[in-house]
Design a protein around this motif. Structure first.
Motif, PDB file in Angstrom:
ATOM      1  N   CYS A 209       0.849  -1.200   0.000  1.00 29.99           N
ATOM      2  CA  CYS A 209       0.000   0.000   0.000  1.00 29.99           C
ATOM      3  C   CYS A 209       0.881   1.245   0.000  1.00 29.99           C
ATOM      4  CB  CYS A 209      -0.904   0.037   1.237  1.00 29.99           C
ATOM      5  SG  CYS A 209      -2.307  -1.100   1.157  1.00 29.99           S
ATOM      6  N   TYR A 210       0.451   2.232  -0.783  1.00 28.97           N
ATOM      7  CA  TYR A 210       1.104   3.545  -0.817  1.00 28.97           C
ATOM      8  C   TYR A 210       0.178   4.567  -0.176  1.00 28.97           C
ATOM      9  CZ  TYR A 210       4.545   1.815  -4.195  1.00 28.97           C
ATOM     10  OH  TYR A 210       5.553   1.127  -4.826  1.00 28.97           O
ATOM     11  N   GLU A 211       0.672   5.285   0.841  1.00 29.60           N
ATOM     12  CA  GLU A 211      -0.101   6.370   1.442  1.00 29.60           C
ATOM     13  C   GLU A 211       0.431   7.680   0.876  1.00 29.60           C
ATOM     14  OE1 GLU A 211      -2.030   8.868   2.409  1.00 29.60           O
ATOM     15  OE2 GLU A 211      -0.476   9.346   3.882  1.00 29.60           O
ATOM     16  N   LEU A 212      -0.331   8.277  -0.061  1.00 31.33           N
ATOM     17  CA  LEU A 212       0.111   9.469  -0.776  1.00 31.33           C
ATOM     18  C   LEU A 212      -0.914  10.592  -0.688  1.00 31.33           C
ATOM     19  CD1 LEU A 212       1.409   7.726  -4.051  1.00 31.33           C
ATOM     20  CD2 LEU A 212       2.632   8.094  -1.894  1.00 31.33           C
ATOM     21  N   SER A 213      -1.808  10.513   0.273  1.00 32.28           N
ATOM     22  CA  SER A 213      -2.910  11.476   0.360  1.00 32.28           C
ATOM     23  C   SER A 213      -2.518  12.789   1.013  1.00 32.28           C
ATOM     24  CB  SER A 213      -4.081  10.865   1.131  1.00 32.28           C
ATOM     25  OG  SER A 213      -3.757  10.772   2.514  1.00 32.28           O
ATOM     26  N   GLY A 214      -1.490  12.767   1.858  1.00 33.46           N
ATOM     27  CA  GLY A 214      -1.138  13.942   2.649  1.00 33.46           C
ATOM     28  C   GLY A 214      -2.004  14.128   3.873  1.00 33.46           C
ATOM     29  N   VAL A 215      -2.917  13.198   4.134  1.00 33.58           N
ATOM     30  CA  VAL A 215      -3.843  13.274   5.267  1.00 33.58           C
ATOM     31  C   VAL A 215      -3.411  12.246   6.313  1.00 33.58           C
ATOM     32  CG1 VAL A 215      -6.241  13.085   6.007  1.00 33.58           C
ATOM     33  CG2 VAL A 215      -5.706  13.970   3.716  1.00 33.58           C
ATOM     34  N   PRO A 216      -2.986  12.671   7.502  1.00 40.32           N
ATOM     35  CA  PRO A 216      -2.447  11.718   8.475  1.00 40.32           C
ATOM     36  C   PRO A 216      -3.389  10.564   8.812  1.00 40.32           C
ATOM     37  CG  PRO A 216      -1.980  13.967   9.168  1.00 40.32           C
ATOM     38  CD  PRO A 216      -2.895  14.070   7.988  1.00 40.32           C
ATOM     39  N   GLU A 217      -4.692  10.843   8.873  1.00 39.88           N
ATOM     40  CA  GLU A 217      -5.640   9.797   9.256  1.00 39.88           C
ATOM     41  C   GLU A 217      -5.673   8.645   8.250  1.00 39.88           C
ATOM     42  OE1 GLU A 217      -6.448  13.534  11.225  1.00 39.88           O
ATOM     43  OE2 GLU A 217      -6.336  13.027   9.077  1.00 39.88           O
ATOM     44  N   VAL A 218      -5.298   8.928   7.016  1.00 39.75           N
ATOM     45  CA  VAL A 218      -5.361   7.898   5.980  1.00 39.75           C
ATOM     46  C   VAL A 218      -4.298   6.823   6.206  1.00 39.75           C
ATOM     47  CG1 VAL A 218      -5.158   7.481   3.483  1.00 39.75           C
ATOM     48  CG2 VAL A 218      -6.395   9.478   4.320  1.00 39.75           C
ATOM     49  N   LEU A 219      -3.239   7.156   6.944  1.00 37.95           N
ATOM     50  CA  LEU A 219      -2.203   6.156   7.196  1.00 37.95           C
ATOM     51  C   LEU A 219      -2.775   4.939   7.915  1.00 37.95           C
ATOM     52  CD1 LEU A 219       0.682   5.204   7.077  1.00 37.95           C
ATOM     53  CD2 LEU A 219       1.206   6.632   9.061  1.00 37.95           C
ATOM     54  N   ASN A 220      -3.678   5.149   8.857  1.00 39.88           N
ATOM     55  CA  ASN A 220      -4.311   4.011   9.530  1.00 39.88           C
ATOM     56  C   ASN A 220      -5.108   3.163   8.552  1.00 39.88           C
ATOM     57  OD1 ASN A 220      -3.450   4.140  12.230  1.00 39.88           O
ATOM     58  ND2 ASN A 220      -4.856   5.818  12.663  1.00 39.88           N
ATOM     59  N   SER A 221      -5.769   3.825   7.598  1.00 40.36           N
ATOM     60  CA  SER A 221      -6.537   3.076   6.593  1.00 40.36           C
ATOM     61  C   SER A 221      -5.612   2.206   5.757  1.00 40.36           C
ATOM     62  CB  SER A 221      -7.305   4.043   5.695  1.00 40.36           C
ATOM     63  OG  SER A 221      -8.225   4.811   6.436  1.00 40.36           O
ATOM     64  N   ALA A 222      -4.444   2.754   5.405  1.00 36.66           N
ATOM     65  CA  ALA A 222      -3.488   1.987   4.611  1.00 36.66           C
ATOM     66  C   ALA A 222      -2.953   0.792   5.404  1.00 36.66           C
ATOM     67  CB  ALA A 222      -2.341   2.887   4.169  1.00 36.66           C
ATOM     68  N   ASP A 246      -2.676   3.719  14.798  1.00 35.22           N
ATOM     69  CA  ASP A 246      -3.274   2.686  15.636  1.00 35.22           C
ATOM     70  C   ASP A 246      -2.476   1.396  15.479  1.00 35.22           C
ATOM     71  OD1 ASP A 246      -4.807   0.943  17.066  1.00 35.22           O
ATOM     72  OD2 ASP A 246      -6.545   1.007  15.728  1.00 35.22           O
ATOM     73  N   LEU A 247      -1.631   1.114  16.444  1.00 32.44           N
ATOM     74  CA  LEU A 247      -0.820  -0.101  16.414  1.00 32.44           C
ATOM     75  C   LEU A 247      -1.290  -1.117  17.446  1.00 32.44           C
ATOM     76  CD1 LEU A 247       2.744   1.499  16.084  1.00 32.44           C
ATOM     77  CD2 LEU A 247       1.145   0.846  14.279  1.00 32.44           C
ATOM     78  N   GLY A 248      -2.483  -0.897  17.985  1.00 30.03           N
ATOM     79  CA  GLY A 248      -2.945  -1.765  19.059  1.00 30.03           C
ATOM     80  C   GLY A 248      -3.804  -2.930  18.610  1.00 30.03           C
ATOM     81  N   GLY A 249      -4.224  -2.949  17.346  1.00 27.24           N
ATOM     82  CA  GLY A 249      -5.076  -4.026  16.863  1.00 27.24           C
ATOM     83  C   GLY A 249      -4.264  -5.178  16.316  1.00 27.24           C
TER      84      GLY A 249
END
Length: 328
Positions: A209-222, A246-249
């Motif tokens: 997965c590439y996180e290229l959105s510039g939106v920090p919240e999207v990193l969790n989605s990736a 979120d590294l707890g799941g």
């Protein structure tokens, strides 16, 4: 003749200032600007004031060797024409079109070894995309996609679309994710097998997965969309915005790799064979193939730069690549 430059005076405050030109050194050139491209990633962070206090601009680019503190000149995608050469350079270079990592200004002096002479088959309109194409190449090299992998790109700005275009040439399964339907359609034309809105992405198990959105919240989605043992390439720069990961799941047991990717340097594992000049030459070859000029949605005179930044800041859904033009 003096130079006029775009100056970031404070967050969301842009002016045009006049400067006395520097003398041309023995191995330098003076360049008259023709076109420059505005980055809707890093530059917009500078415009909004979302930059870490006291951070250096870019140590790998001499024109950007200051700190990110107001007031400042910024920008790093300039195409112009050589109008004067230093005493140790061939005067036949006058009239040659060049690319340079320079802020937005009407004229500038640069070291000759820091400009890129443009081949005759590369237009100025294509050349302003060199930094974005180089960034996309860097992301693909850092991700190292394998034949048959499932790959996702989160964020379809200019860099996301160019990265998708390069990935679309591989024999792999490519999914793109973005809130804007127009950008999703562009990614399908670029080679993605499917493209979905963020709220429609379900049951993902991507290898890469590439996180290229510039939106920090999207990193969790990736991270959530990446399967066991997969990789996440973080190409976004969030400035002073925090990414609360979120590294707890399931992440703890997933063996997912998170890797930062930034174009100023080459990945250590590539440096035995690759150099920045080799990568730049590849990008020059790719410019025409990637149909980069199709991504330009707006052109503004440099004197109206404030209006251009307001558009990107307030109505990003209306603009993709914004270009500044300079008088002949």
């Amino acid at each position: 003749m003096n130079s006029h430059a775009v100056i970031f005076q404070a967050p969301r405050t842009v002016t045009i200032e006049e400067f006395e030109p520097k003398p041309v050194g023995p191995r330098q050139v003076r360049v008259k600007s023709r076109l420059s491209a505005i980055s809707s990633g890093t530059e917009l962070l500078v415009y909004r004031g979302e930059i870490p206090e006291g951070m250096r601009q870019d140590l790998s680019i001499s024109a950007l060797d200051g700190t990110l503190e107001y007031p400042l000149k910024f920008g790093y995608s300039m195409v112009g024409t050589i109008e004067e050469t230093g005493s140790e350079l061939d005067p036949e270079l006058v009239g040659q079109n060049v690319f340079s990592f320079q802020p937005h200004e009407t004229r500038f002096v640069a070291n000759f070894d820091e400009v890129v002479l443009l081949p005759l088959n590369v237009t100025p309109e294509q050349a302003v995309f060199l930094p974005n194409v180089e960034t996309a190449v860097n992301f693909v090299q850092d991700g190292a996609p394998l034949v048959g992998e499932s790959v996702a790109v989160f964020g379809l700005g200019v860099v996301g679309l160019l990265t998708s275009n390069l990935l679309g040439r591989f024999p792999l399964d490519l999914t793109t994710i973005d809130p804007l339907d127009s950008r999703r359609c562009r990614s399908l034309e670029a080679g993605a097998q499917r493209s979905v809105a963020p709220d429609r992405l379900e049951g993902s198990d991507f290898d890469l997965c590439y996180e290229l959105s510039g939106v920090p919240e999207v990193l969790n989605s990736a991270i959530k969309a990446t399967g066991y043992g997969g990789r996440v390439i973080v190409g976004s720069w969030y400035g002073n915005k925090k990414a609360e990961i979120d590294l707890g799941g399931s992440f703890h047991r997933s063996r997912i790799s998170l890797k930062s990717s930034q174009v100023s340097t080459l990945a250590p594992e590539l440096r035995g064979r690759w150099t920045k000049s080799r990568r730049m030459n590849l990008c020059l070859d790719l410019l025409a193939e990637l149909r980069v000029t199709d991504l330009v949605t707006h052109r503004f005179s440099y004197s109206n730069a404030a209006e251009a930044y307001r558009l990107l800041d307030q109505s990003p859904q209306q603009a993709l690549q914004v270009v500044l033009t300079y008088p002949e």
